[in-house]
Each structure stands twice: as C-alpha cells, then as structure tokens.
Design an enzyme around this catalytic site. Sequence first.
Site, PDB file in Angstrom:
ATOM      1  N   SER A   1       0.751  -1.104  -0.157  1.00 39.63           N
ATOM      2  CA  SER A   1       0.000  -0.082  -0.124  1.00 39.63           C
ATOM      3  C   SER A   1       0.927   1.131   0.167  1.00 39.63           C
ATOM      4  O   SER A   1       1.414   1.702  -0.830  1.00 39.63           O
ATOM      5  CB  SER A   1      -1.099   0.044   1.262  1.00 39.63           C
ATOM      6  OG  SER A   1      -2.007   0.822   1.180  1.00 39.63           O
TER       7      SER A   1
ATOM      8  N   ASP B   1      10.016   5.576 -10.164  1.00 43.32           N
ATOM      9  CA  ASP B   1       9.662   6.382 -11.325  1.00 43.32           C
ATOM     10  C   ASP B   1      10.686   7.544 -11.726  1.00 43.32           C
ATOM     11  O   ASP B   1      10.951   7.955 -12.690  1.00 43.32           O
ATOM     12  CB  ASP B   1       8.365   6.596 -11.179  1.00 43.32           C
ATOM     13  CG  ASP B   1       7.322   5.530 -11.420  1.00 43.32           C
ATOM     14  OD1 ASP B   1       7.630   4.484 -11.928  1.00 43.32           O
ATOM     15  OD2 ASP B   1       6.185   5.391 -11.206  1.00 43.32           O
TER      16      ASP B   1
ATOM     17  N   LYS C   1      -0.875  -4.304  -3.140  1.00 41.79           N
ATOM     18  CA  LYS C   1      -2.023  -3.691  -2.400  1.00 41.79           C
ATOM     19  C   LYS C   1      -2.331  -2.546  -3.436  1.00 41.79           C
ATOM     20  O   LYS C   1      -1.646  -1.570  -2.551  1.00 41.79           O
ATOM     21  CB  LYS C   1      -2.237  -3.870  -1.194  1.00 41.79           C
ATOM     22  CG  LYS C   1      -3.312  -3.052  -0.547  1.00 41.79           C
ATOM     23  CD  LYS C   1      -4.605  -3.842  -0.659  1.00 41.79           C
ATOM     24  CE  LYS C   1      -5.819  -3.300   0.009  1.00 41.79           C
ATOM     25  NZ  LYS C   1      -6.134  -1.808  -0.139  1.00 41.79           N
TER      26      LYS C   1
END
Length: 707
Positions: free
Chosen positions: A477, A488, A502
């Site tokens: 999460s 990224d 998740k």
Amino acid sequence: MAGGARRRTRLGTLLVFLAAWLCVSCAAVAEFTPVGMAELFPSDRQSKTTLVINKVLERFHYRDFQLDDGFAQSALRNYFDDLDPNRSFFFERDIERFTRGGNRLDDDLDAGKLDVAFDIFRVYRMRVDNRIEYALKLLEEDFDFDKTETYRFDRENADWAKSAAELDDIWRKRVKYDYLTLKLSEESDEEIRDQLRKRYEGISRRVHQFTGDDVYQAFVNAYTGTLEPHTSYMSPSTSENFDISMRLKLEGIGAVLSGENEYTVIQRTIAGGPARQSGQVHTGDRIIGVAQGKSGEMEDVVGWRLQDVVDKIRGPKGSVVRLEVLPKASGSAGRTREVELVRNEIRLEDQAAQSYLIDGPENAPDLRIGVVEVPAFYRDFRAESEGSRDFTSTTRDVRRLIKDLQAKGVDGLVVDLRGNGGGSLTEATSLTGLFIDEGPVVQVKDALGKVDVEVDPYPGVIYSGPLAVLVDRNSASASEIFAGAIQDYGRGVIIGEPTFGKGTVQTLIDLERYLPGNSAELGRLRLTMAEFFRVSGGSTQLRGIEPDIRFDLGPDLSEHGERSLENALPWDRIRPARYSRYRPLDVEPLRQRSSTRIREDDGFRMLMSRGELLSEINEQQEVSLRESERRRESERRDRVLEEERNRFLRARGLEPVDEDADEVDEDALERQQELIDRIQAKEAARILADVIVMQGSADRPRAAMRD
C-alpha cells in the site's frame, strides 16, 4: 500452492486485522448456547439488506458489477468453499443438488431471496455433526503408525467425496494425522485423545452457535468476494464490535490473523508489538492453541472461527497469553512451539522510524551508510486536529533522523520498508517529498474514472544524496506508493523482493442511509472504490513494485500478497502524470556485483536455505502417516534450518539461542534476530556503496541537506 492454483485466504480477516491487535475488552468466548434449526431461515431485514448491497455494488464499486447466472454460480461455489475449505464435510451430491438450481440464484438475489444460502447451511450443520460423531468414535481406537500410508492434508482443490465410505477414509486419516502431529510434540496418549476430543467437539459446538446473522454474513462475504476480495460485509452485531474496538486503546499481541482451512494463521506481525518483539512468531506460523496467564490450560483452537480465536488472544495490557504455534518452516510434519507474550498497547511511538549506521561496507571501507527503518506510515490525526504543532508523523521523524545521520557524515541513505504494510497516504506523499524537489507522487482513480493526483506538498529537497529503498513481499500500500515514486523519478535504487501488490482503496458504507425510513440496522459494507496508479501510469495493484535489484529468497511469490487472492483486480494502466526524471542509473553492473557477493554470503545462504525449505513445504499436499518417516522429515528440516543459522551466527560471534529451552534469554534472542534482520540491509548498503563509487561521488563532499 501446488499446481499454480490460488489459495483462498478468507478476507473476513479484514476486520480481524483490527480486532486481533486493537481490541482490549472481554475475555473468553461466550458460554455455549446452541441455535435451533428453526432459527436458521432468512429474515425480512436480511432481504432488504441484500437489495441495498446490490444497489451499492452496482453504483459505487470500482469494478463493474453485473448480477447474472455466472456471477451467482461463482458466489455459490465460494460459499461452499468458505464453509468447507478443506472439502471434508459436503458430498459431491450436495454440491450438484444446489448448483443445479443455481441458475435461478441471480433472480433470487436480485429480489432479495436468500433461501438457498440458509438451505445450504442447514445441510452443512448436519454434515458436520455426522463427521464429528465419526471422528469421536475413531478416537476410541488404536492407530498403527508403522503402516505406510499418506494423508492429503491440503484438500482445497480435491474432488468432493462421492460416498460416505470415501469421507470415512478421509476422516480416518485425518484423525490419525492429528494424533501423530501431537505425538511428535511428545504428548501422552491420554493428553492427545483428550485434546482431540475437545477439538472435534468444539468444531460441532461452534457450528451450532451460528445465528441467522452469522449465516447471512458468511454468505454475503462469499458473494462480495466473488466480485473482489477486499469488499466485505459486516452485520449489525459485527459493526457494533468494530466500533467498540476502534474506541478502545490499542492493546494486544500485535499480529494480523487470517483463517486458512481450519487454522488461524499469522498474516504478519506489527512493528512495536509483542509478537514481533518476541522474535518467535513469524508470518505463516499457525496458532493451534491459546492459554491465559503463565499457568492456564492450553486450549486447542484448530477449527475455531477466527473471531473466537481473536477473543481468546486479546486481553488487558500487561496480562500474559501463551500461544501454541506450528511454525511455517516446520511444515505440517513439524513440532509445535509454545510462545509466551505479554499483551501491550500498540502505540504510534512503538512503530516510529529508527536509524543506525553501517560503517565501512566491505566493498567501500571508507564510506558510511545510514539506514532508516520505517515500519509503518503513521500520523497522529487526532493530535493534528486538536491543533498540536508537534503531532507524531513518519515524515517528521524521518526528517529528524536524516539530519542526525547527516551530522554523522553519511555518504548514502537506505530507507528500509520491509514488513511495512502501509498506513497514511498523506505520509507516503510527504515522505516522498523529502527526496524529490517537486511534482506528483501518486494518482488515484475512482469508480467513475476521475483521476486525482497527490503531489509533493513541500517544494525543495531535504536529502539529495545517494538513496536506496529496501522492500520485501510484505511491503504494501503506502510503502508501494513511496517506492514506486522513487523508482519512477529515478531518485534511488529499489532493492529486495517484489512487493505485496495492494493497490486499491476501501471505504466503509453504512447501509441504512440507502433505505430511508427504515428503522432496522442493516450493517456496513467495506467497499473498494478507487485504485492507486504510479506517476508513470502503471498501477501498484497485483504486480506491486518490481525491484531494480531483486533478492530471490526462495518461496513462490504467486502464493503471497494480492497475487494469491481470488478475484483480485488486475493490473492496469492510465495516462502518466507530468514529472521530471533524475539522471538514469545503469543497474546491470550493480546486479552482477550483488549477485557475486550474495553467492558467497553465509547470511544469504541461510535465508535461501530457509526459502527453499518453505517452497518445498508450500508444494507439499500430502504427508506420511508413518511415525518413523515423519520424525525423520521433521528432524531433517530442523537440521537444515539450525545448521545454516548456527553457522551464520557463530561466524558473527554470537552463540545461537535455543528457542525451545524452558528459559529463553530474551536479550540474546533479540540480538540474534537483529543480526538476521540486517542481512539484507547490509547488502543494500553495499549496493548503494557501489552506486556511490560508480558515480565517482566517494571523493565529493557529502550530500548536503536543504530545509
């Protein structure tokens, strides 16, 4: 699971996440009060609730919901599997009888008719009574443990029994298996028979305690779980217990529990909780007994409802609970271990980030690497809302720790997110902002297709030096949001195992609000209503975060995390957000150097030996019922684990702790566990040292911080 099938982890555990470690009240399970068969019929309130649930799913669930024949049939199959996960009670003819009429179920549910759910449960209760009666008769007989035969203990994907004779043989082997498992733990014949008698009688007793609301909740959760595993229903009584638990202090053992077949399984332990601090309770271990105090009688809990086990485990702060645990690493052929825990309050400060230094990694003796452990993304929202300027928060703590490490002259920083199950989205966003100048951190797409972007709230960088993020299969999460953003942006190197996966967002809905003028309580629906997406456009759902440099530690990841759940939302992609990447890093030489080191590292050899053993256990579906073979197998597994562990610890100057001793040296055990826990962190530090050397930054001034 063998054959690549997905294991059905019962996500009624979503409530138990809280109840298992948040709840403090009450003691034992209520006195046995049987529910009569005449009470097990659907009510008008349940019919209305079903109609409301259908409307809510259609209008608000993230996944498109269509109640048709196929969906209804799948819900029916899930209901059978939830009631009888190991296929030990129903006959094949029971399944065929009810599924033949299943093509009408979608119309029935669309009209709020629930007769089939209650019909199935009444048959189930009769089947349980019949099997338990047979099992108790078997306990009066003797067993031949020299005979060569096997028992299939994992029947999740087995065929349903076609006859009483076939089911008799399954139960004959099961009782023999249960007896032998206790015999391997050196219990006497009298103790074993008494314990198993209580176990089997307890299975029947708990089925007889199911009320109409319990039956309805079980069916609706099979129904909603057919759509998506994180959507679940709470009956009015369950909702009330949930509210009580949320109002109470966070006291318990600090473990997230789930139900798998007839066992209560440790899904994960909570940072700062007694279970994790003991060093003797691990993910995948099965709780088979619970006792109160230092001398209370150990009560067998195999076959118990999950909530009943929770009621036994929870209790007031400072009190002692003893657990009889079957370690995952021992498999079904292993010996049990008794663990004594002192219940405690799980406070934010117990989950607080911490730091330490790794001075002079072997590949770069002149460098200093700081490690910041972040066990959860916490934020004291109450203190914040009351106007406190010093409320507890992950970002504030990490900012302070970075400043302390910088004052000590660190050359690089590792953020350790292993075991971090998530928490506050606000904290995940702001923590990312410590390492990037500005820009988006995560995208959130709702059921209507609207995309909101969470951005770095504070322009500027607190730490601009070399960075690595260490993750594992239990990083979930909010952890995945942070690690995904760092990856990224190219801000740091991600190291470890693929994460949990998740990537969905849930909310609690009071169903009464959708039926104006209705005086009856309808309960609540925990609904999946949005999905997280990385700034690069890919979701964190299902796949999780794939590390730049991966540690392959053995166990099959397809059986862990979101990947293991039936009907999980698929991975998806949306349009990327607008952001600026940092200078790309060539990770291939880093991978090669790390791989070479790991092959020679005795710590990783120990971890991989354990991983290979766990993979072997995960693949196993049958076990020998011959005592000599079981003892040999148990001793072999214990030997593999102990030899590698002891070799590693002694090489590091520590004498291994005997965890099965009557008196365990807790301080020595903690030092031992810390050394094992830091194996991966030390390799992450070595990888980061390689990054620093490759970038030629070892001779540059140490990375500056900006406020």
